[in-house]
Scaffold this motif. Structure first.
Motif, PDB file in Angstrom:
ATOM      1  N   PHE A 129      -6.245  -0.539  -1.135  1.00  0.00           N
ATOM      2  CA  PHE A 129      -5.825  -1.899  -0.800  1.00  0.00           C
ATOM      3  C   PHE A 129      -5.926  -2.813  -2.020  1.00  0.00           C
ATOM      4  O   PHE A 129      -5.007  -3.571  -2.317  1.00  0.00           O
ATOM      5  N   ILE A 130      -7.023  -2.720  -2.750  1.00  0.00           N
ATOM      6  CA  ILE A 130      -7.212  -3.555  -3.939  1.00  0.00           C
ATOM      7  C   ILE A 130      -6.197  -3.189  -5.016  1.00  0.00           C
ATOM      8  O   ILE A 130      -5.661  -4.057  -5.708  1.00  0.00           O
ATOM      9  N   SER A 131      -5.893  -1.884  -5.149  1.00  0.00           N
ATOM     10  CA  SER A 131      -4.929  -1.490  -6.175  1.00  0.00           C
ATOM     11  C   SER A 131      -3.527  -2.000  -5.868  1.00  0.00           C
ATOM     12  O   SER A 131      -2.776  -2.337  -6.778  1.00  0.00           O
ATOM     13  N   VAL A 132      -3.174  -2.071  -4.590  1.00  0.00           N
ATOM     14  CA  VAL A 132      -1.868  -2.630  -4.225  1.00  0.00           C
ATOM     15  C   VAL A 132      -1.852  -4.133  -4.497  1.00  0.00           C
ATOM     16  O   VAL A 132      -0.849  -4.667  -4.988  1.00  0.00           O
ATOM     17  N   LEU A 133      -2.946  -4.826  -4.210  1.00  0.00           N
ATOM     18  CA  LEU A 133      -3.010  -6.264  -4.497  1.00  0.00           C
ATOM     19  C   LEU A 133      -2.894  -6.556  -5.987  1.00  0.00           C
ATOM     20  O   LEU A 133      -2.235  -7.523  -6.392  1.00  0.00           O
ATOM     21  N   ARG A 134      -3.533  -5.727  -6.795  1.00  0.00           N
ATOM     22  CA  ARG A 134      -3.516  -5.941  -8.237  1.00  0.00           C
ATOM     23  C   ARG A 134      -2.313  -5.313  -8.918  1.00  0.00           C
ATOM     24  O   ARG A 134      -2.098  -5.525 -10.106  1.00  0.00           O
ATOM     25  N   ASP A 135      -1.555  -4.503  -8.174  1.00  0.00           N
ATOM     26  CA  ASP A 135      -0.420  -3.757  -8.696  1.00  0.00           C
ATOM     27  C   ASP A 135      -0.856  -2.853  -9.862  1.00  0.00           C
ATOM     28  O   ASP A 135      -0.208  -2.772 -10.903  1.00  0.00           O
TER      29      ASP A 135
END
Length: 84
Positions: free
Chosen positions: A45-51
């Motif tokens: 989830f965090i990696s998708v938010l940070r791209d």
């Protein structure tokens, strides 16, 4: 999105409490496996938010390989306890 992140962290605390409360080794292993899965989803989830897809790769590796070690440990404990 920050609210979702906080909710995910609070949900992560549920298996920590359950594993701390119970003395059975199997319940503790289930709690740790649940923590591992929830942490991997949180990382994704965090990696998708940070791209940032490098962080996503780490989350996928934890998600796919992380619980395999617990399965091997469960089999070793099962064989040791049945032999005695």
């Amino acid at each position: 999105m920050n609210i979702i992140l906080v909710i995910m962290i609070l949900i992560l605390l549920i298996p920590i409490y359950q594993g701390w409360k119970d003395e059975d080794i199997w319940q503790k292993m289930l709690a740790v496996a649940s923590i591992s899965s929830k942490t991997a989803i949180l990382i994704l989830f965090i990696s998708v938010l940070r791209d940032d897809w490098m962080i996503a790769i780490v989350g996928v590796i934890i998600l796919t390989v992380g619980n395999a070690g617990f399965m091997l440990l469960a089999q070793v404990i099962k064989r040791v306890t049945t032999e005695n």
